[in-house]
Enzyme design. Structure first.
Site, PDB file in Angstrom:
ATOM      1  CG  HIS A  19      -2.020  -1.050   1.094  1.00 41.17           C
ATOM      2  ND1 HIS A  19      -2.683  -1.566   2.185  1.00 41.17           N
ATOM      3  CD2 HIS A  19      -2.544  -1.681   0.002  1.00 41.17           C
ATOM      4  CE1 HIS A  19      -3.572  -2.460   1.776  1.00 41.17           C
ATOM      5  NE2 HIS A  19      -3.501  -2.549   0.462  1.00 41.17           N
ATOM      6  CG  HIS A  42      -7.198 -10.548  -7.809  1.00 38.59           C
ATOM      7  ND1 HIS A  42      -6.399 -10.227  -8.896  1.00 38.59           N
ATOM      8  CD2 HIS A  42      -7.617 -11.817  -8.020  1.00 38.59           C
ATOM      9  CE1 HIS A  42      -6.336 -11.271  -9.717  1.00 38.59           C
ATOM     10  NE2 HIS A  42      -7.065 -12.241  -9.202  1.00 38.59           N
ATOM     11  CB  SER A  97      -5.237  -1.605  -2.841  1.00 43.16           C
ATOM     12  OG  SER A  97      -5.854  -2.850  -3.021  1.00 43.16           O
ATOM     13  CG  ASP A 161      -2.991  -8.057  -3.942  1.00 38.98           C
ATOM     14  OD1 ASP A 161      -2.274  -9.038  -3.706  1.00 38.98           O
ATOM     15  OD2 ASP A 161      -3.572  -7.397  -3.065  1.00 38.98           O
TER      16      ASP A 161
END
Length: 259
Positions: A19, A42, A97, A161
């Site tokens: 992040h 994702h 995210s 991800d």
């Protein structure tokens, strides 16, 4: 994989690595007044609580954000996003995210988020603040990536991800990233991956370095949250890294790995 639940891992040291890099890259892209696209393959539920039963069960957030956050300067874009999440949802809030991306982008920017798990997708829809240009897709994220690149606007960033629960994911991503780059040669492509004891990621990174000269790779060792915890580190491979990201990656690694 529909069995993966990030609530058990949210706010761990690997999340901080991922992040903080994502926030740095997005903050840089958002400095220019031109609009941008953000795509995530994702997305998960987008927003977490580190006092949830899942987080408390693993202790990963305690070893991650609770222990390491103060090592980042208060004006870091990742810390700014965390502070905004807490201001809106309380001190135990931790933004995923998608939430970080929504905080750091502008109303004229485009956001496309994919999440296949039905419960996680429903939670994502509930968590994300309403804004123009935001679309949430209940579909396979890698299929969305292939379908939507190049996006409009063409400036932008994609975060990939996956859960990495299937060993074939490593070979699949080694082949997919160069394809996405050919279709979207100006896009920033960020691929997060876990570092496990068997280093199963290593052939993937070797293949990506061969196919994508100039690939940036950031890897950090993460503290063990509990006995038997399989995660040894966090990795991020970046195609077209924004200016200054490599230097910031070194600083992020030092903050996570210091004593």
């Amino acid at each position: 994989m529909l069995s993966y639940q990030h609530s058990f891992h949210a706010g761990n040291a690997a999340d901080l690595h991922k992040h903080a890099l994502l926030a740095t890259a997005l903050a840089y892209l958002a400095r220019k007044p031109k609009p941008l696209s953000y795509l995530e393959t994702h997305a998960g539920r987008g927003f977490y609580r580190i006092d949830s039963p899942e987080a408390l069960k693993t202790g990963e957030a305690e070893a991650g954000v609770a222990r390491l956050e103060a090592r980042f300067p208060e004006d870091h874009p990742w810390r700014a996003a965390v502070a905004a999440a807490r201001a809106a949802h309380g001190p135990a809030a931790y933004p995923g995210s998608p939430w970080i991306a929504a905080h750091l982008t502008r109303p004229g920017d485009r956001i496309d988020l994919a999440e296949l798990h039905p419960a996680e997708h429903a939670a994502l829809e509930a968590a994300m603040p309403a804004r123009p240009g935001l679309r949430m897709h209940r579909r396979d994220g890698l299929e969305m990536a292939k379908a939507l690149v190049p996006p409009e606007p063409r400036r932008g960033l994609m975060l990939i991800d996956p859960s990495w629960e299937v060993r074939d994911d490593y070979a699949r991503l080694a082949g997919l990233l160069p394809v996405l780059h050919r279709k979207w040669n100006v896009g920033v492509l960020m691929l997060w991956y876990p570092i496990l004891a068997d280093r199963r990621h290593a052939p993937m990174i070797r293949a990506l370095r061969t196919a994508l000269p100039g690939l940036m790779v950031s890897e950090v060792a993460v503290p063990q949250a509990r006995a038997g915890h399989g995660l040894r580190g966090s990795g991020m491979a970046v195609v077209n890294p924004p200016w200054g990201l490599e230097e910031e990656a070194a600083r992020i690694a030092a903050r996570i790995e210091e004593g």
